[in-house]
Every structure is written in structure tokens, then in C-alpha cells.
Motif scaffolding. Structure first.
Motif, PDB file in Angstrom:
ATOM      1  N   GLU A 154       0.834  -1.209   0.000  1.00 16.87           N
ATOM      2  CA  GLU A 154       0.000   0.000   0.000  1.00 16.87           C
ATOM      3  C   GLU A 154       0.868   1.258   0.000  1.00 16.87           C
ATOM      4  N   GLU A 185       0.278   7.221   5.629  1.00 17.27           N
ATOM      5  CA  GLU A 185       0.143   5.850   5.118  1.00 17.27           C
ATOM      6  C   GLU A 185       1.298   4.981   5.614  1.00 17.27           C
ATOM      7  N   HIS A 224       0.498   1.156   6.992  1.00 17.11           N
ATOM      8  CA  HIS A 224      -0.776   0.554   6.580  1.00 17.11           C
ATOM      9  C   HIS A 224      -0.571  -0.826   5.961  1.00 17.11           C
ATOM     10  N   HIS A 230      -9.011   3.102   8.349  1.00 11.44           N
ATOM     11  CA  HIS A 230      -9.251   3.830   7.103  1.00 11.44           C
ATOM     12  C   HIS A 230     -10.559   4.617   7.094  1.00 11.44           C
TER      13      HIS A 230
HETATM   14 FE   FE2 Z   1      -3.995   3.459   3.911  1.00  5.59          FE
END
Ligand code: FE2
Ligand code: FE2
Length: 326
Positions: free
Chosen positions: A144, A170, A180, A266
Motif C-alpha cells: 500500500e 500511510e 498501513h 481507514h
Molecule cells: Fe492506507
């Protein structure tokens, strides 16, 4: 990671070239059909792209710059991009004209009428189907935000600062356990699945591969930096509400809270990220480089298009299973 199993002549050629130093033979020509949903072609592209990420066991790192594989990559990318531009042309022409870029992108996402995978996962999916979903998405979520990092050195000013801010989030805000991608690995493990990078590569569908390949295609081609950021905006803007539904579905089928934690993260994060990506990144990018405006909308529409194809595929697979079971 091991090289995957071949799915046809193009992926066989790539796997053999990487496993045996390459014998100088040229890749077979692409067939006449669309590459977007083609198992063989999408897997070949994924393998070539993976040389830029983590590579494969026993394959020398410098194969990343193998001219023959790069030529094959370009020929697949040209076809893939052409198909995506043609599938999204009307939508892009009707939305990219004028006005505020951030608002226009959010409108494009709001108007999307693709099938709701999240609603199905929330209300109807069996435990096995939720696990199937987690496996299918693992190819993109275990790396990700990595495709978008390729874009950072290609931006400047406000767009660069905003992308760096988003990526910092992130990537866990300085805490490795909050990366993440790592949180997705934790979710897989809590669900009793394999968190190893690439573990499910032989199981995932062509469209799951296409959904991750498009991000790499946009990220690795500087020419497509506008599309990369438009894609990111649409991706972030179609995540918060679906993540809440998916977390609800995970709880409904009795999987542990640790599986839902990734999705709960999220719900709030992407409610913020959608504005950062659409206004702060894409708005600033188009102000600095007005010629990228159409491509920003193209990237967003391509994201929605592929997610919709992939969602329809999974829903079809699962509804067939439900019919057989009932
Ligand atoms: Fe994310
Ligand atoms: Fe996000």
C-alpha cells in the motif's frame, strides 16, 4: 518471494527469462484481445513491475533493467493505457472541463454507480467470501502506497508537500507497526491467512492484478504523473464509507477485531486523505501544470473503472457460490 506460476505464453516467457538468465528469445506477441482482464498478460506485467519493488528469490537485482523485459513492459502498458483511456473517455470529457479540481474529483467519485462490493461484504458475504476478499486485495495492500512514492520526485511545491504529508500517514507516521501495509498483514494474520508478501499471487484474479498494476504503471511513468495523482484521489475518496461497511461485515461473520482494525483505521484516515489527495495534491498539481488536468481526471476515472470491474467479478463469483449453496 518465489516466481509465480505461469498463466500462459507471455507470463511463461517472463518467468523463464528471469529463472534462467534469459536466452535472448523475444516475448510472444500480445494476442488481439483486451489485456485489462487477461490473466496471462496482467501476471506478466505484475512480475516485471515487481522487479522495481522487492524482486524475486534467485533473480539478480539488475534484471530490473533488462532491456527485453522493459520493451515487453512498454508494449503491454501501451495497450493497457489505451484500453483504459477508451473505457473512460466519455466520463473524462464530461467532468474535466473546468471548475475546481478537488470538487470535480469528489463529484466524479460520488457519481460512480459501480457495484457495491462493500455493501455485499457488510450484509451478505459468508466468512469464506470475506477471506476471499482479503486474499484478493493482498496483492495491492501489502505494498500500500508504494506505487505513489515513485511520483514524489516528479512533483514540486504544494503537490509534493501534500503527497509527502499523505504518505507519512500511510507509512505509519514514524511508527513501523502503523504502516498501513503492515496493518494489512496483521489483518491477514488475525484472519488465519498468510501475511507473506506475494503469498497469494497464484490465487488472485487478472482484475485484482490489473487494479494494482495500474497504480504502478501510473507511478513509474513520469508522463502519467497526473493520472497517478488522480487515481490516488479517487482511491482515497472511495475508501472511508466502504471501509466502515467492510469492518461491519468482518464483525458479522465472527472474525476477530484485529482483522477489522485495518478497515477501522481507514474510516477516519481516508475521510481526511480524500481532501488532501483531491484538493491539496491534485488541485495544486493542476495549478502548477494545467496541461495535466485531463490526465488527473483520467486517473480517477481509471481507478473507478477497474474497481468496478473487479467488484463485479467478485460479486459474480460469490453470487454463483450462494446459488449453488442454496
Ligand atoms: Fe492506507
Ligand atoms: Fe489513505
Amino acid at each position: 518471494m518465489h516466481l509465480p506460476q505461469e498463466r500462459g505464453p507471455i507470463s511463461r516467457h517472463v518467468i523463464q527469462a528471469l529463472a534462467h538468465e534469459g536466452d535472448g528469445s523475444l516475448a510472444p506477441a500480445l494476442g488481439p484481445g483486451e489485456v485489462t482482464g487477461d490473466d496471462d498478460v496482467q501476471l506478466a506485467l505484475w512480475i516485471i513491475y515487481e522487479l522495481h519493488y522487492r524482486g524475486f528469490d534467485g533473480v539478480p537485482d539488475d534484471r530490473e533493467w533488462d532491456p527485453e523485459l522493459l520493451a515487453l513492459r512498454r508494449s503491454i502498458e501501451h495497450r493497457f493505457e489505451r484500453e483504459l483511456r477508451s473505457a473512460t473517455r466519455e466520463q473524462v470529457e464530461s467532468t474535466s472541463d473546468e471548475g475546481d479540481v478537488g470538487a470535480g474529483l469528489l463529484q466524479l467519485v460520488a457519481a460512480d454507480d459501480g457495484p457495491s462490493l462493500a455493501a455485499f461484504l457488510h450484509r451478505r458475504a459468508s466468512r469464506d467470501q470475506v477471506l476471499d476478499y482479503l486474499r484478493e486485495r493482498s496483492v495491492q495492500q501489502l505494498k500500500e502506497s508504494d506505487p505513489q512514492s515513485f511520483v514524489l520526485p516528479r512533483l514540486d511545491g504544494g503537490a509534493k508537500a501534500a503527497l509527502a504529508e499523505l504518505q507519512y500517514d500511510e507509512y505509519g507516521g514514524g511508527r513501523p507497526e502503523r504502516l498501513h501495509a503492515t496493518m494489512y498483514g496483521d489483518a491477514l494474520e488475525a484472519a488465519g491467512l498468510d501475511r507473506t508478501y506475494g503469498a497469494y499471487i497464484d490465487d488472485v484474479s487478472a482484475l485484482s492484478l490489473a487494479c494494482t498494476n495500474v497504480m504502478t504503471m501510473f507511478g513509474l511513468n513520469r508522463r502519467l504523473r497526473g493520472a497517478a495523482m488522480g487515481h490516488l484521489a479517487a482511491f482515497e475518496a472511495s475508501s472511508s464509507v466502504p471501509s466502515r461497511k467492510i469492518a461491519g461485515g468482518i464483525a458479522r461473520v465472527g472474525l476477530p477485531d484485529a482483522v477489522a482494525a485495518y478497515f477501522n483505521e481507514h474510516v477516519e484516515a481516508d475521510a481526511v486523505h480524500e481532501h488532501v489527495a483531491s484538493s491539496d495534491i491534485c488541485g495544486a498539481l493542476v495549478s502548477a501544470e494545467p496541461d495535466l488536468r485531463v490526465d488527473v481526471f483520467f486517473g480517477a476515472a481509471a481507478s473507478l473503472h477497474l474497481e468496478s470491474l473487479s467488484g463485479a467479478e467478485l460479486l459474480h463469483r460469490w453470487s454463483t457460490e450462494l446459488e449453488v449453496a442454496s
